[in-house]
Write a protein that holds these residues in place. Structure first.
Motif, PDB file in Angstrom:
ATOM      1  N   ASP A   1       0.840  -1.192   0.000  1.00  0.00           N
ATOM      2  CA  ASP A   1       0.000   0.000   0.000  1.00  0.00           C
ATOM      3  C   ASP A   1       0.882   1.252   0.000  1.00  0.00           C
ATOM      4  N   LEU A   2       0.240   2.378  -0.214  1.00  0.00           N
ATOM      5  CA  LEU A   2       0.945   3.656  -0.332  1.00  0.00           C
ATOM      6  C   LEU A   2       1.779   3.958   0.906  1.00  0.00           C
ATOM      7  N   ALA A   3       1.236   3.723   2.086  1.00  0.00           N
ATOM      8  CA  ALA A   3       1.955   4.026   3.332  1.00  0.00           C
ATOM      9  C   ALA A   3       3.220   3.172   3.462  1.00  0.00           C
ATOM     10  N   THR A   4       3.138   1.912   3.085  1.00  0.00           N
ATOM     11  CA  THR A   4       4.302   1.041   3.175  1.00  0.00           C
ATOM     12  C   THR A   4       5.365   1.456   2.169  1.00  0.00           C
ATOM     13  N   CYS A   5       4.952   1.795   0.955  1.00  0.00           N
ATOM     14  CA  CYS A   5       5.909   2.285  -0.042  1.00  0.00           C
ATOM     15  C   CYS A   5       6.618   3.538   0.466  1.00  0.00           C
ATOM     16  N   GLN A   6       5.850   4.447   1.043  1.00  0.00           N
ATOM     17  CA  GLN A   6       6.446   5.672   1.557  1.00  0.00           C
ATOM     18  C   GLN A   6       7.388   5.380   2.715  1.00  0.00           C
ATOM     19  N   GLU A   7       7.055   4.411   3.540  1.00  0.00           N
ATOM     20  CA  GLU A   7       7.920   4.020   4.655  1.00  0.00           C
ATOM     21  C   GLU A   7       9.270   3.504   4.149  1.00  0.00           C
ATOM     22  N   VAL A   8       9.250   2.700   3.101  1.00  0.00           N
ATOM     23  CA  VAL A   8      10.498   2.172   2.533  1.00  0.00           C
ATOM     24  C   VAL A   8      11.326   3.314   1.951  1.00  0.00           C
ATOM     25  N   ILE A   9      10.682   4.215   1.221  1.00  0.00           N
ATOM     26  CA  ILE A   9      11.395   5.362   0.656  1.00  0.00           C
ATOM     27  C   ILE A   9      11.974   6.213   1.777  1.00  0.00           C
ATOM     28  N   ASP A  10      11.198   6.462   2.824  1.00  0.00           N
ATOM     29  CA  ASP A  10      11.687   7.241   3.961  1.00  0.00           C
ATOM     30  C   ASP A  10      12.869   6.557   4.633  1.00  0.00           C
ATOM     31  N   THR A  11      12.835   5.227   4.709  1.00  0.00           N
ATOM     32  CA  THR A  11      13.947   4.485   5.314  1.00  0.00           C
ATOM     33  C   THR A  11      15.219   4.673   4.495  1.00  0.00           C
ATOM     34  N   LEU A  12      15.100   4.593   3.177  1.00  0.00           N
ATOM     35  CA  LEU A  12      16.261   4.821   2.319  1.00  0.00           C
ATOM     36  C   LEU A  12      16.741   6.267   2.425  1.00  0.00           C
ATOM     37  N   GLU A  13      15.801   7.176   2.480  1.00  0.00           N
ATOM     38  CA  GLU A  13      16.142   8.601   2.625  1.00  0.00           C
ATOM     39  C   GLU A  13      16.856   8.856   3.951  1.00  0.00           C
ATOM     40  N   MET A  14      16.390   8.211   5.017  1.00  0.00           N
ATOM     41  CA  MET A  14      17.018   8.355   6.329  1.00  0.00           C
ATOM     42  C   MET A  14      18.467   7.855   6.280  1.00  0.00           C
ATOM     43  N   HIS A  15      18.686   6.731   5.647  1.00  0.00           N
ATOM     44  CA  HIS A  15      20.057   6.212   5.545  1.00  0.00           C
ATOM     45  C   HIS A  15      20.936   7.161   4.739  1.00  0.00           C
ATOM     46  N   HIS A  16      20.368   7.756   3.711  1.00  0.00           N
ATOM     47  CA  HIS A  16      21.099   8.764   2.936  1.00  0.00           C
ATOM     48  C   HIS A  16      21.452   9.956   3.830  1.00  0.00           C
ATOM     49  N   ALA A  17      20.489  10.413   4.608  1.00  0.00           N
ATOM     50  CA  ALA A  17      20.721  11.554   5.501  1.00  0.00           C
ATOM     51  C   ALA A  17      21.764  11.232   6.565  1.00  0.00           C
ATOM     52  N   LEU A  18      21.729  10.013   7.090  1.00  0.00           N
ATOM     53  CA  LEU A  18      22.735   9.607   8.078  1.00  0.00           C
ATOM     54  C   LEU A  18      24.131   9.656   7.468  1.00  0.00           C
ATOM     55  N   ALA A  19      24.274   9.146   6.254  1.00  0.00           N
ATOM     56  CA  ALA A  19      25.579   9.137   5.588  1.00  0.00           C
ATOM     57  C   ALA A  19      26.058  10.555   5.291  1.00  0.00           C
ATOM     58  N   ILE A  20      25.164  11.410   4.813  1.00  0.00           N
ATOM     59  CA  ILE A  20      25.517  12.808   4.528  1.00  0.00           C
ATOM     60  C   ILE A  20      25.948  13.505   5.813  1.00  0.00           C
ATOM     61  N   SER A  21      25.153  13.352   6.846  1.00  0.00           N
ATOM     62  CA  SER A  21      25.456  14.002   8.125  1.00  0.00           C
ATOM     63  C   SER A  21      26.778  13.511   8.694  1.00  0.00           C
ATOM     64  N   TRP A  22      27.006  12.205   8.647  1.00  0.00           N
ATOM     65  CA  TRP A  22      28.255  11.637   9.172  1.00  0.00           C
ATOM     66  C   TRP A  22      29.438  12.156   8.367  1.00  0.00           C
ATOM     67  N   GLY A  23      29.269  12.266   7.056  1.00  0.00           N
ATOM     68  CA  GLY A  23      30.338  12.775   6.197  1.00  0.00           C
ATOM     69  C   GLY A  23      30.686  14.221   6.462  1.00  0.00           C
ATOM     70  N   ASN A  24      29.747  14.985   6.986  1.00  0.00           N
ATOM     71  CA  ASN A  24      29.985  16.402   7.274  1.00  0.00           C
ATOM     72  C   ASN A  24      30.615  16.636   8.645  1.00  0.00           C
ATOM     73  N   LEU A  25      30.753  15.590   9.443  1.00  0.00           N
ATOM     74  CA  LEU A  25      31.343  15.729  10.774  1.00  0.00           C
ATOM     75  C   LEU A  25      32.860  15.766  10.685  1.00  0.00           C
ATOM     76  N   ASP A  26      33.481  16.343  11.701  1.00  0.00           N
ATOM     77  CA  ASP A  26      34.943  16.308  11.746  1.00  0.00           C
ATOM     78  C   ASP A  26      35.411  14.910  12.131  1.00  0.00           C
ATOM     79  N   ALA A  27      36.673  14.644  11.939  1.00  0.00           N
ATOM     80  CA  ALA A  27      37.222  13.300  12.150  1.00  0.00           C
ATOM     81  C   ALA A  27      37.010  12.803  13.573  1.00  0.00           C
ATOM     82  N   ALA A  28      37.119  13.688  14.552  1.00  0.00           N
ATOM     83  CA  ALA A  28      36.940  13.283  15.949  1.00  0.00           C
ATOM     84  C   ALA A  28      35.515  12.790  16.188  1.00  0.00           C
TER      85      ALA A  28
END
Length: 166
Positions: free
Chosen positions: A55-82
Motif C-alpha cells: 500500500d501507499l503508506a508502506t511504499c512511503q515508509e520504505v522510501i523514507d527508510t532509504l532517505e534516512m540512511h542517505h541523511a545519516l551518511a551525509i550528516s556523518w560525512g559532514n562531521l569532523d574526524a573526531a
C-alpha cells in the motif's frame, strides 16, 4: 481474484506463451495456466500472492527508510574526524530487508534502486542486499527517532547515535 472467462483465457494464454519463452520455468507456467484455465479458486489465491501488494503508506515508509540512511551518511560525512570516530561508518550502511520474512519490502527496494534508479549512492547490488533478520521494526524505530531531529540532513553525532540506537 475474480476474473471473467475472457480474462481467464487471456491470462492462461499468457502463461502458455511464458512457458515457451522460458523453458527453465515451463512447468511452473504450465501449472499456472492450468489453474487459471480451470478456475481452481484455492490455487488462484496462491497465484495472487505472487503478484504482491504494497500500500501507499508502506511504499512511503520504505522510501523514507532509504532517505534516512542517505541523511545519516551525509550528516556523518559532514562531521569532523573526531566526531566520526565515535560511530563506525559501517553502522550507517543500509542492510536491506530480510528476503525470507520481508520479501515484498526487499523487492520494492530493488525496484527503487534498479528500475527507478533512485538512491544511487547506495553501493550494494540488490542480489546482495538482504538482511539475515527482519529489519522493518528496527527501521521504524529509527525513522521515529530521525523524524524528531530538527535538521534531518545536518545531524549531530549525538543525533546520529540516537537514530542508530533506536
Amino acid at each position: 481474484m475474480n476474473m471473467s472467462h475472457t480474462e481467464r483465457l487471456i491470462l492462461s494464454n499468457q502463461y502458455e506463451i511464458l512457458a515457451k519463452l522460458n523453458p527453465e520455468k515451463a512447468a511452473a507456467y504450465q501449472r499456472a495456466s492450468t489453474i487459471v484455465e480451470r478456475g481452481y479458486c484455492l490455487q488462484i489465491l496462491e497465484l495472487e500472492k505472487s503478484f504482491g501488494h504494497l500500500d501507499l503508506a508502506t511504499c512511503q515508509e520504505v522510501i523514507d527508510t532509504l532517505e534516512m540512511h542517505h541523511a545519516l551518511a551525509i550528516s556523518w560525512g559532514n562531521l569532523d574526524a573526531a566526531a566520526q570516530a565515535e560511530v563506525n561508518a559501517s553502522r550507517l550502511t543500509f542492510n536491506g530487508y530480510s528476503r525470507s520474512q520481508e520479501r515484498e519490502l526487499a523487492d520494492y527496494v530493488c525496484f527503487l534502486l534498479e528500475v527507478d534508479k533512485r538512491f544511487p549512492e547506495l553501493p550494494c547490488p540488490c542480489d546482495e542486499l538482504s538482511s539475515d533478520i527482519a529489519m522493518r521494526d528496527k527501521y521504524q524505530r529509527m525513522l521515529a527517532a530521525w523524524r524528531q531531529c530538527p535538521r534531518q540532513y545536518k545531524l549531530s553525532i549525538q543525533e546520529i547515535s540516537k537514530v542508530l540506537a533506536a
